[in-house]
Write a protein that holds these residues in place. Sequence first.
Motif, short mmCIF file in Angstrom:
data_model
loop_
_atom_site.label_atom_id
_atom_site.label_comp_id
_atom_site.label_asym_id
_atom_site.label_seq_id
_atom_site.Cartn_x
_atom_site.Cartn_y
_atom_site.Cartn_z
N ASP A 1 0.83 -1.21 0.00
CA ASP A 1 0.00 0.00 0.00
C ASP A 1 0.86 1.25 0.00
OD1 ASP A 1 -2.26 -1.53 -0.02
OD2 ASP A 1 -2.69 -1.32 2.12
N ASP B 1 0.84 3.93 -3.11
CA ASP B 1 0.40 5.31 -2.89
C ASP B 1 1.38 6.32 -3.49
OD1 ASP B 1 -1.82 4.45 -1.56
OD2 ASP B 1 -1.01 4.76 0.45
N ARG B 2 2.67 6.02 -3.44
CA ARG B 2 3.68 6.99 -3.87
C ARG B 2 4.23 6.71 -5.27
NH1 ARG B 2 5.70 9.78 0.64
NH2 ARG B 2 4.02 9.81 2.21
#
Length: 758
Positions: free
Chosen positions: A536, A540-541
């Motif tokens: 995750d 996300d990045r």
Amino acid sequence: MLIRIAQLVTRHPRAILVGALAVALLCGIFGATAASGLKSGGFVSSDAESTQAGELLADNFEGAAPNYILLVDSPEGVDTPAVRARAQAAVDTIRAHPGTTSVQSYWTAPSPAVASALRSTDGNSGLVAVHLDGDETQMQEAAGEISAQVTGTIDGVTIRAGGVAATFNEINEQITHDLAVAEAAAIPLTLIVLILVFGSLVAASLPLLVGLFAIAATLAILRLFTLVTDVSIYAMNLTTALGLALAIDYSLFIVSRFREELAGGLDPRAATVRALQTAGRTVLFSAFTVALSLSAMLVFDLYFLRSFAYSGVAVVVAAAAASVIVLPAALVLLGSRVNALDLRAPLLRLFGRKPAPLGTMIPEQTGWYRLVRQVMRFAVPVSVVIVTLLLALGSPFLSVKFGYPDERVLPETAASRQVGDEVRAEFPRADPGGNTTIVLNGHQDEQSVGAYAARLSEVDDVTGVLSSAGVYVSGSRLAPTPPGMANNTGTYLTVNTSLDPFSPAGGDQLAELRAVPAPAPPLFSGAAAMNEDSLDALADRLPLAALLIVLATFVVLFLFTGSVVLPLKALLLNTLSLTAAFGAMVWIFQDGHFEGLLGFTAVGYLVPTMPILMFCLAFGLSMDYEVFLLSRIREEWLHRRAGRTGGEFAAEDNTASVAVGVARTGRIFTAAAVLMAIVIGALATSQVSFIQLMGLGLTLTVLVDATIIRALLVPALMRLMGPLNWWAPKPLARLHERFGLGEETEPRPAATEPPVRV
């Protein structure tokens, strides 16, 4: 800036070389202890739920989160006096160590339920489960100290160490050993290839000496970073290899251009200035693009990746600085003696061939020129075949799976690997790597905890749940309450599973466990939870990191070329070259092809940080060759444009510029790719599987990029696009005229100063 650097270097070459030697010695002394400050974790964010749950378990529940395991086994069984005495002695030694916070063992367990979990199904082995305090470095150091005292075989009783602390301690030791082996193999092979490229032993030695300077600087930089932030030990493998590879690449470009200018009639001073104005400019652009690609890893909240950004950018700067400052000083002093000790000439004469003068070349008479001309004659079929081939090679990546690394990244001969394999096979209820632990912080009601445990036990493939309310299997309570699972800070539950926590099925099971209604907000820990948190955090990045790389690369290449087409082409081709390597990594390391040949264990997934790290590195390295190639193509294009009037360009100008540019650089960037493949490919000899994956993946990327992409696909596409290659909207064209950073077009400087004599 380059002119000023060239003037400084040509005026004070001896002082610069003496200063460089002093810096190298200081860096070597300071960086000699770099490995001692590096850490081997950083795969999960410190803010992740699984990390917080693990900290609560370690702080509040003794023995709930073991990170160090001793496997005690004997063919006579675990209940013999000899085994019991040896296990008790080990427990006493562990308790006496200042880093120990809790110890549980089969022989000293407080309840039959706990003892049963710590006894193997065949009755020949028992576990000592330990939690060691401190950060990752302290934990691993404690594991190494304890293992040295208690492991080994005495009177038929064998003790081996495993668990997270012992595993990463072994990984640290293995990586340090692998790095020394890789460098010992890479350096002599590099010298041999450089001699084949340059002929002259003197010229061949210069890039290697610059590379060794970069290694010393790399180690010092890593040591410096360890004083202010967490740095992954894996960065040492890559950054030393990257520092050596880039230093050799950059100095190879500069030495080649210097020899070319000498052959053209310039004296050493003027040839050095011209080499810095041309190849030196290319080196700075290349270093800038590589540094930008690596710096994109700063957006990730995992110090494993961030440490590569810190150290990688610093290493690129060190390699570039050595190439444009230290190397030119040596070239000025050497002058024409850079071509001394020609070792190729005797070999050529042996086969009846006359050696060509060193440093000379007529582009139109080279095989590269003829090859590129043929490629551009059949530009459409060449482009279609290569793009189709690369996409086909990359297709296995569509089925990629990711998972957190465990002791299976080590070879089967490693003690922690052997312990992990036996724990998975013989201790279904005590495997800290496979179980999921749920913390109910502040909640202590046994009735509601029991109901929650019963519901958890009914989830598919759950083999049992241990809680403060008892032991549950398929909704039934089988044993009384195990002590220590609840206190005034809350309760924890241990969920045993028959699934691999890193498999898709393990991830689905974790989602089902999360969906079970809990009496209080639950915090999930364990391998499956850590894996989910890590994926995750990366997901996300990842878009931001990719966007930063694309934008930065586009802007730099636009400033370099003045075209908006060439940067877009470069981005597309770099991505395409990566597809083949990524597909190969899935096919080999996930699916298990060549498993026996390469000596790793395929577990059905890849470490998720590896493709990201490979993407950032390979993208930067691909730009290295792109900038070098485009610099010579653009130089020829500008020369032809200067000979035309009215701004008119013929299609032949573009075709000839590409052919001459590849002819002038093909031999050099192919040699540079081979050298980089040797240096980085040496990582593929590592006994840690994901370091092996990274070394092999980057090697394939570099070789594919320097051969199929740069020598075939780039010329074909540039032929199809013709003069459009150099197009930019008028506002951007005016912007480039004002701020562009491309090659200068003034004529070559004359040899106005006498050469430096030594």
